[in-house]
Design an enzyme around this catalytic site. Sequence first.
Site, PDB file in Angstrom:
ATOM      1  N   LYS A   1       0.717  -1.360  -0.335  1.00 52.17           N
ATOM      2  CA  LYS A   1      -0.207   0.389   0.079  1.00 52.17           C
ATOM      3  C   LYS A   1       0.740   1.362  -0.389  1.00 52.17           C
ATOM      4  CE  LYS A   1      -0.002  -0.328   5.337  1.00 52.17           C
ATOM      5  NZ  LYS A   1      -1.181  -0.916   5.990  1.00 52.17           N
TER       6      LYS A   1
ATOM      7  N   ARG B   1     -11.359  -0.091  13.786  1.00 50.57           N
ATOM      8  CA  ARG B   1     -10.860   0.818  12.577  1.00 50.57           C
ATOM      9  C   ARG B   1     -11.612   0.239  11.396  1.00 50.57           C
ATOM     10  NH1 ARG B   1      -4.674   0.702  10.708  1.00 50.57           N
ATOM     11  NH2 ARG B   1      -5.509  -1.039   9.827  1.00 50.57           N
TER      12      ARG B   1
ATOM     13  N   TYR C   1      15.928  28.828  11.324  1.00 50.44           N
ATOM     14  CA  TYR C   1      14.368  29.896  12.555  1.00 50.44           C
ATOM     15  C   TYR C   1      14.544  29.918  13.583  1.00 50.44           C
ATOM     16  CZ  TYR C   1      12.707  30.048   6.821  1.00 50.44           C
ATOM     17  OH  TYR C   1      12.953  30.455   6.188  1.00 50.44           O
TER      18      TYR C   1
ATOM     19  N   MET D   1      12.455  24.444   5.117  1.00 49.38           N
ATOM     20  CA  MET D   1      11.610  23.702   4.117  1.00 49.38           C
ATOM     21  C   MET D   1      12.527  23.061   3.012  1.00 49.38           C
ATOM     22  SD  MET D   1       8.040  25.888   1.772  1.00 49.38           S
ATOM     23  CE  MET D   1       7.714  25.266   0.373  1.00 49.38           C
TER      24      MET D   1
HETATM   25  C1  LIG Z   1      -0.634  -2.296   6.421  1.00 46.05           C
HETATM   26  C2  LIG Z   1      -0.908  -3.564   6.906  1.00 46.05           C
HETATM   27  C3  LIG Z   1      -0.462  -4.270   6.928  1.00 46.05           C
HETATM   28  C4  LIG Z   1       1.098  -4.452   6.986  1.00 46.05           C
HETATM   29  O1  LIG Z   1       2.119  -3.750   8.138  1.00 46.05           O
HETATM   30  P1  LIG Z   1       3.411  -3.785   8.871  1.00 46.05           P
HETATM   31  O2  LIG Z   1       3.304  -3.916  10.547  1.00 46.05           O
HETATM   32  O3  LIG Z   1       3.768  -2.637   7.931  1.00 46.05           O
HETATM   33  O4  LIG Z   1       4.233  -5.165   8.226  1.00 46.05           O
HETATM   34  C5  LIG Z   1      -1.061  -5.619   7.378  1.00 46.05           C
HETATM   35  N1  LIG Z   1      -2.409  -5.518   7.810  1.00 46.05           N
HETATM   36  C6  LIG Z   1      -3.245  -4.559   7.610  1.00 46.05           C
HETATM   37  C7  LIG Z   1      -4.717  -4.841   7.731  1.00 46.05           C
HETATM   38  C8  LIG Z   1      -2.491  -3.792   7.141  1.00 46.05           C
HETATM   39  O5  LIG Z   1      -3.078  -2.385   6.681  1.00 46.05           O
END
Ligand SMILES: *Cc1c(COP(=O)(O)O)cnc(C)c1O
Length: 369
Positions: free
Chosen positions: A39, A138, A260, A308
């Site tokens: 992802k 979630r 800054y 930045m």
């Molecule tokens: C992102 C995610 C993973 C992978 O998790 P990692 O901690 O990056 O290995 C697995 N399952 C779900 C549902 C996720 O959202």
Amino acid sequence: MSPSDHAGAALTIDLGAIARNYRTLRDQLGGTPCASVVKGNAYGLGLAEIAPVLARQGCDSFFVATLDEALELRRLLPSATIAVFNGAAAGSEAIFADHDLLPVLNDLGQIERWAAHSRSRNGEPFKAVVHLDTGMCRLGLPPCEASRLAAEPQRLDGLRLVLVMSHLACAEQPDNPMNAVQRTTFDALRALLPAAPASLANSSGIFLGRQYHYHLGRPGVALYGVNPTPDKPNPMAEVVRLHSKIIQLRDVDRPQTVGYGASHRIAAHARIATVPVGYTDGYLRSLGDRAFAAIGDVRVPVVGRVSMDLITLDVTALAPDQSLPGTTVQLIGGACPIEELAALGGTIAYEILNRLGPRFQRRYIEDAA
Ligand SMILES: *Cc1c(COP(=O)(O)O)cnc(C)c1O
């Protein structure tokens, strides 16, 4: 305009290390199949470059977060199993079906629409992945919806359950009692459904032991080199290195402030090097006055706030000929482990990876060795 040799920094992504990390995770799973979570453009590192590497290691199941990510992955891997964590928005079922994509079914409404779409096509039952919420609050069916599904099994008519999954909240803490609670809840909830392969473990979950493996591992971040066992040495190979160069030096010989907000004060004398990477590039602003970079093996502190497009390093500890305009500075990797930077910046390595910006020249190498 795409980043070029003129870019202020180079991000090196070691595809050979990703391949080795996939094999390490598969070994750790001891025969249980291993999917890959890609992802967010493979955690910011480049789906198009990384997905084929994983496929060549024998990975045939992938998880993404969104339909757009899945469509991009489908173009890269015509025959892989691709599942979408965020599920199918109402009305998008046909796109999923047309591209042979699996929505992760997160509530009874999604199950109903996917089943209805399956029946409307009068073909083979669609494959179904059902997500059970065992403690993240979630995505996924909460226990009451899982019970309802058990009481009304016709809701699954037209579907073939191919995976039941859940997600661990505290997997990187092996002693956290939440892990066992979630596993027990998962077993209780999946017993309500037709028998199907199960998946619970993310990267860290794979290191919790066999009881967490079920029938499919689902690692993401460990593939990209981040330590899934924060209390122990990192079993993964380093994937990401970020290098830049000094573009200006300032020899200070009287009290002065840097950057800054004048947050860093030089008492009498120091040598300050300016490097062209800033929060635009994902070098988090919270790293200012906290993090460090490395020149050779020497750690040099980031002093003053992160701008930045620039950061400033105190290189006083180095001999003058070791810090010149053009001298290479390592910002991530090697002597600057990403986990350590993340902790200093008040975040986790996932966030640093995912934010690494578009201005870097990206170099994909097959193997550092
Ligand atoms: C992102 C995610 C993973 C992978 O998790 P990692 O901690 O990056 O290995 C697995 N399952 C779900 C549902 C996720 O959202």
